[in-house]
Design an enzyme around this catalytic site. Structure first.
Site, PDB file in Angstrom:
ATOM      1  CE  LYS A   1    -115.304  71.762  55.647  1.00 19.20           C
ATOM      2  NZ  LYS A   1    -115.846  72.869  56.130  1.00 19.20           N
TER       3      LYS A   1
ATOM      4  CD  GLU B   1    -116.988  75.718  54.001  1.00 17.43           C
ATOM      5  OE1 GLU B   1    -117.846  76.292  53.533  1.00 17.43           O
ATOM      6  OE2 GLU B   1    -117.390  74.525  54.578  1.00 17.43           O
TER       7      GLU B   1
ATOM      8  CB  ALA C   1    -112.332  72.734  59.193  1.00 16.07           C
TER       9      ALA C   1
ATOM     10  N   GLY D   1    -122.342  85.582  58.946  1.00 14.48           N
ATOM     11  CA  GLY D   1    -122.946  84.400  58.160  1.00 14.48           C
ATOM     12  C   GLY D   1    -124.350  84.047  58.498  1.00 14.48           C
TER      13      GLY D   1
END
Length: 225
Positions: A21, A94, A96, A155
């Site tokens: 992340k 991932e 943002a 999602g």
């Protein structure tokens, strides 16, 4: 949730998994962020790494500017991903906020990281109205930048999908120019680890190690409606 679901399936296949992340925004030091959700849902199996944390719920560039903390560039992100990938079978990065959300004042984004790494892109889309435009714009930019859009995952699929959501099962792959690789049910993040893994298997395609079939899902969803 999509990142955690992909990680859960890979771990169930005894693959070594890392989740990166690069920038966590809207979370203060000591508070649980997205990686804490991944660990809660899949256990301590994956290697988890967060590069920056900014307290304001903004883009990484804006959050860094407001906080006075150092911004994050694609070189640092790509270096961290390469280091992780050397010791893992699968490294998940991932973003943002989306493909073009700015990391720094130069406008660098996740698209630049994907290009530098030659990594495939999975677009995580919403189910209902507005998702086709957002998905098409993301896919078009990715393609123009020479990125490989592997597919799209919905999602959060509602318990009672409306007409737009049902039609999007067919239209999202067209908008993305790539296959529908999964549909994850709303509320999956509240499941225990065993149920989460089972849900990930049902909701993600064999491309990730799951059993999801878009045609069967579309037929079942339409019949329930």
């Amino acid at each position: 949730m999509t990142t955690a679901a992909i990680a859960a399936l890979a771990l169930s296949q005894r693959r070594r998994v890392a989740v990166l992340k690069p920038a966590q925004t809207g979370v203060r030091p000591g508070e649980p962020g997205d990686l804490a959700d991944v660990e809660r849902l899949v256990g301590a199996g994956p290697t988890l790494r967060e590069l920056r944390r900014y307290p304001d719920p903004l883009s990484p560039e804006a959050a860094a500017r407001r906080s006075g903390l150092a911004p994050l560039g694609p070189v640092e992100i790509a270096r961290a991903a390469t280091e992780l990938d050397a010791d893992h079978d699968l490294t998940l990065i991932e973003g943002a906020g989306g493909l073009l959300v700015r990391f720094d004042e130069r406008g660098n984004s996740l698209a630049d990281v994907a290009w530098a790494l030659g990594a495939p892109v999975v677009v995580v889309a919403e189910a209902g109205l507005g998702t086709l435009n957002a998905t098409a714009l993301t896919a078009e930019v990715a393609t123009k930048r020479g990125l490989n859009v592997a597919g799209v995952v919905i999602g959060s699929w509602p318990d009672e999908p409306d007409l737009a959501a049902l039609c999007n099962l067919e239209d999202l792959p067209v908008a993305a120019g790539a296959p529908l690789l999964g549909v994850l049910p709303a509320g999956l993040g509240a499941a225990g680890r065993e149920d989460f893994l089972a849900g990930a298997g049902r909701g993600l395609s064999p491309w990730f190690g799951g059993q999801f079939d878009p045609e069967c899902f579309a037929g079942s969803a339409s019949a329930q409606k």
